[in-house]
Design a protein around this motif. Structure first.
Motif, PDB file in Angstrom:
ATOM      1  N   ASN A   1      44.140 -48.331 -29.604  1.00  0.00           N
ATOM      2  CA  ASN A   1      44.965 -48.367 -28.396  1.00  0.00           C
ATOM      3  C   ASN A   1      44.420 -49.343 -27.371  1.00  0.00           C
ATOM      4  OD1 ASN A   1      47.125 -46.831 -28.909  1.00  0.00           O
ATOM      5  ND2 ASN A   1      46.424 -45.013 -27.821  1.00  0.00           N
ATOM      6  N   THR A   2      43.082 -49.372 -27.246  1.00  0.00           N
ATOM      7  CA  THR A   2      42.479 -50.278 -26.279  1.00  0.00           C
ATOM      8  C   THR A   2      42.810 -51.722 -26.630  1.00  0.00           C
ATOM      9  OG1 THR A   2      40.691 -48.702 -26.060  1.00  0.00           O
ATOM     10  CG2 THR A   2      40.320 -50.897 -25.132  1.00  0.00           C
TER      11      THR A   2
ATOM     12  N   LEU B   1      42.008 -50.173 -13.615  1.00  0.00           N
ATOM     13  CA  LEU B   1      42.394 -51.585 -13.607  1.00  0.00           C
ATOM     14  C   LEU B   1      43.683 -51.775 -12.817  1.00  0.00           C
ATOM     15  CD1 LEU B   1      41.537 -54.307 -14.746  1.00  0.00           C
ATOM     16  CD2 LEU B   1      43.116 -53.926 -16.626  1.00  0.00           C
TER      17      LEU B   1
ATOM     18  N   ARG C   1      42.388 -47.892 -17.969  1.00  0.00           N
ATOM     19  CA  ARG C   1      43.671 -48.487 -17.646  1.00  0.00           C
ATOM     20  C   ARG C   1      44.047 -48.272 -16.185  1.00  0.00           C
ATOM     21  NH1 ARG C   1      49.193 -46.004 -19.861  1.00  0.00           N
ATOM     22  NH2 ARG C   1      48.666 -44.561 -18.190  1.00  0.00           N
TER      23      ARG C   1
ATOM     24  N   ARG D   1      48.022 -45.961 -23.849  1.00  0.00           N
ATOM     25  CA  ARG D   1      46.934 -45.307 -23.118  1.00  0.00           C
ATOM     26  C   ARG D   1      45.596 -45.763 -23.656  1.00  0.00           C
ATOM     27  NH1 ARG D   1      48.497 -39.165 -21.683  1.00  0.00           N
ATOM     28  NH2 ARG D   1      50.311 -39.752 -20.432  1.00  0.00           N
ATOM     29  N   PHE D   2      44.750 -46.207 -22.761  1.00  0.00           N
ATOM     30  CA  PHE D   2      43.397 -46.574 -23.174  1.00  0.00           C
ATOM     31  C   PHE D   2      42.478 -46.390 -21.984  1.00  0.00           C
ATOM     32  CE2 PHE D   2      45.702 -50.268 -21.767  1.00  0.00           C
ATOM     33  CZ  PHE D   2      44.814 -50.901 -20.899  1.00  0.00           C
ATOM     34  N   PRO D   3      41.192 -46.226 -22.238  1.00  0.00           N
ATOM     35  CA  PRO D   3      40.262 -45.927 -21.144  1.00  0.00           C
ATOM     36  C   PRO D   3      40.205 -47.076 -20.140  1.00  0.00           C
ATOM     37  CG  PRO D   3      39.183 -45.718 -23.298  1.00  0.00           C
ATOM     38  CD  PRO D   3      40.533 -46.262 -23.549  1.00  0.00           C
TER      39      PRO D   3
ATOM     40  N   PHE E   1      50.487 -51.163 -19.224  1.00  0.00           N
ATOM     41  CA  PHE E   1      50.065 -50.223 -18.183  1.00  0.00           C
ATOM     42  C   PHE E   1      50.841 -48.905 -18.224  1.00  0.00           C
ATOM     43  CE2 PHE E   1      48.152 -53.731 -15.538  1.00  0.00           C
ATOM     44  CZ  PHE E   1      46.892 -53.190 -15.535  1.00  0.00           C
TER      45      PHE E   1
ATOM     46  N   TYR F   1      45.584 -40.431 -27.383  1.00  0.00           N
ATOM     47  CA  TYR F   1      44.675 -40.746 -28.474  1.00  0.00           C
ATOM     48  C   TYR F   1      43.969 -39.481 -28.911  1.00  0.00           C
ATOM     49  CZ  TYR F   1      42.262 -41.411 -24.052  1.00  0.00           C
ATOM     50  OH  TYR F   1      41.818 -41.293 -22.768  1.00  0.00           O
TER      51      TYR F   1
ATOM     52  N   LEU G   1      48.001 -56.742 -21.674  1.00  0.00           N
ATOM     53  CA  LEU G   1      47.556 -57.116 -20.330  1.00  0.00           C
ATOM     54  C   LEU G   1      47.073 -58.555 -20.269  1.00  0.00           C
ATOM     55  CD1 LEU G   1      45.551 -54.014 -19.107  1.00  0.00           C
ATOM     56  CD2 LEU G   1      47.997 -54.441 -19.105  1.00  0.00           C
TER      57      LEU G   1
ATOM     58  N   GLY H   1      51.333 -42.504 -26.693  1.00  0.00           N
ATOM     59  CA  GLY H   1      50.084 -43.213 -26.516  1.00  0.00           C
ATOM     60  C   GLY H   1      48.857 -42.328 -26.373  1.00  0.00           C
TER      61      GLY H   1
END
Lengths: 261, 312
Positions: free
Chosen positions: B29-30, A133, A130, A126-128, A122, B20, B37, B18
């Protein structure tokens, strides 16, 4: 809402703390009278806190008929230590202690492990989606457990897990609060460190394992402590899930003991 | 989130960690993010998220333990309106919250102010105040029940000593049982919230006090105009935690009074437990859960709004 968490342990320590300067607080140089009043108040509060404990210890050394006497005798006439030996034979205290210890240690371990792992995802990856969520995690912290314990109970029963320790472990090992606390701390670790490690060719898992984990020992310690105390003292979870006497925790055992004697 | 600004231009590290830059990196990354998680998310989703959502569905059904759920619409909520147990539990919960929230807030803030000073033995007092919080709820309940014993308990002995002829019956009297529970819970919680307030007080800039003093503000004015506004984020957080905690009070009540005498300390979460887990009326108890949920949510939103307004 997050910025308001001044109360959260380490990590959140404000930068001002390190600043050298005049002593802090409003009344550091309080006058003589203020000092005396302050001490008086403190003594009153300390008494209010300690007297119940003192009374408990004193009573534990008395015969039943001596517990309530007018006026209170703080030092029992004859020390009766048998209360402490007897309780072991009246209830299976050792079993209860073992159950409590097992649950508290397992749950604490799992919570710190999965919580810090998720917190890394978290904060440093970095990801879409995140942040959305994470918001869901935060939101459930605000929902009282009592509001969803029924569906949880139904699920556990369907899975045949009621009256097992596994139910309690599953219930408490994945706390959103743990993720939140660890994330607060990870945010205070500069991204540059992580970035430098990436350039040096460390994988994300290795960064977590070799950099973040050692750096976050203070946060891990406070989360462990909080979780351990909470699960050790938890009454409601075991109360709802554990019917078999052999599985009971100290809290349940004590309660039933109080009811009997 | 901090970004790297100090690095020389042209190096790869000028981007924040991080970040992108293309689709492949996003996918990578996802995957990595989710791998972190997942262990927590699986448990969280299955055991928290799903039940939270399910409450909303089950509350509109008739579901008795072993039968299959049957959609009822609003029937459960209509039944709530005429259920005396529910009304009592709702009022008792509000009563408890109305007592517990302001008193704990005042006492813990007062303690924090007191212990934020340079006094001898401050660390001892801080630790002592925190002690009740880490004590098992069963022990707390047992000891206070004995302290509150109407005829011979130390509390009433003290009151008689102070010249009160007819001291309250505490946990054995319907009128005094709830105050007794509230006193015990304040005693238990004050140390915890004191720690939060102490942390907040550390963040108040001392220059503000200096300036206020120069302007001739007295102690009360300094508290009112410097301490309170600077503490607002902490106060807000404490208030939220206290609210959520008060509305869901359960264990202290179960161990101390079990809702009695009569129904004088019956609270909502206890009713949820009785209806759902003891009596197996899942639908009906979920309806009560939903009321509790909406209540907490409503009060939280009100507090949030008020905080926003004060902050603006």
């Amino acid at each position: 809402m997050m910025a308001t968490l001044t109360g959260a342990p380490p990590g959140t320590a404000p930068a001002q703390l390190q600043k050298a300067g005049p002593p802090r607080g409003p009344s550091r140089r309080a006058g003589g009278l203020g000092r005396i009043v302050g001490y008086l108040l403190l003594v009153v509060v300390a008494l209010a806190v300690m007297i119940p404990f003192a009374w408990m210890i004193s009573s534990s050394l008395k015969n039943n008929n001596q517990v309530f006497t007018v006026p209170i005798k703080w030092i029992p006439e004859e020390l009766k230590l048998s209360n402490y030996t007897e309780i072991w034979s009246r209830i299976p205290l050792l079993t209860y202690l073992r159950n409590s210890a097992f649950l508290a240690v397992t749950i604490t371990f799992l919570q710190v492990l999965t919580g810090s792992f998720a917190a890394y995802g978290f904060t440093k990856v970095r990801f879409p989606g995140r942040d959305a969520l994470f918001l869901a995690y935060i939101a459930t912290i605000a929902v009282p457990w009592q509001a969803y314990m029924i569906p949880q109970y139904i699920m556990m029963r369907k899975a045949g897990l009621t009256n097992t320790h596994l139910a309690l472990i599953l219930l408490q090992a994945f706390s959103a609060f743990g993720v939140f606390l660890m994330r607060q701390y990870y945010q205070s670790v500069p991204d540059e460190i992580v970035e430098a490690a990436r350039i040096d060719g460390l994988s994300e898992w290795a960064i977590y394992r070799r950099i973040m984990l050692p750096l976050s020992v203070p946060a891990i310690a406070s989360l462990s402590l909080l979780t351990f105390v909470n699960t050790w003292n938890d009454y409601m979870g075991p109360f709802i899930y554990l019917t078999d006497n052999k599985l009971w925790t100290v809290q349940l055992g004590l309660r039933s003991f109080v009811g009997q004697y | 989130m901090a970004t790297a600004t100090a690095t020389p231009a042209g190096t790869r590290s000028k981007k924040p960690a991080g970040t992108y830059s293309n689709k492949r990196q996003v996918r990578r990354n996802t995957l990595i993010g989710w791998s972190f998680l997942l262990p927590n998310f699986l448990g969280f989703a299955l055991l928290t998220l799903v039940p939270v959502v399910a409450t909303f569905g089950i509350a509109f059904t008739e579901w008795d333990s072993y039968s299959t759920p049957e959609f009822l619409g609003l029937d459960n909520f209509e039944r709530l309106l005429t259920d005396n147990n529910f009304r009592t539990a709702l009022l008792n919960t509000l009563y408890y919250a109305a007592g517990h929230i302001p008193i704990t807030l005042a006492v813990s803030l007062g303690l924090a102010l007191l212990l934020n000073r340079k006094l001898r033995g401050v660390n001892f007092f801080r630790t002592a105040a925190f002690f009740p919080y880490i004590t098992s709820i069963v022990a707390v309940a047992v000891v206070w029940n004995m302290l509150f014993n109407p005829s011979q308990g130390p509390v009433n002995q003290l009151l008689t000593g102070l010249g009160i002829d007819n001291p309250p019956g505490w946990t054995s009297s319907p009128q005094w049982a709830m105050p007794a529970v509230i006193i015990t819970s304040v005693w238990r919680d004050m140390g915890y919230y004191m720690i939060l307030f102490l942390a907040g007080l550390q963040t108040v800039p001392p220059e503000l006090y200096e300036a206020a003093k120069m302007d001739g503000a007295n102690a009360w004015q300094r508290f009112r105009n410097v301490t309170l506004p600077s503490l607002r984020p902490t106060t807000f957080f404490v208030l939220m935690m206290l609210t959520i905690g008060s509305f869901k009070v359960f264990d202290l009540i179960v161990v101390m009074t079990d809702g009695g005498p009569g129904r004088s300390t019956l609270v909502l979460s206890q009713l949820i437990y009785r209806e759902g887990i003891v009596n197996g009326r899942f639908g009906y108890s979920s309806a009560i859960s939903l009321v509790l949920f909406v209540l907490v949510l409503g009060v939280s939103i009100l507090q949030y709004r008020r905080n926003q307004k004060l902050e603006a």
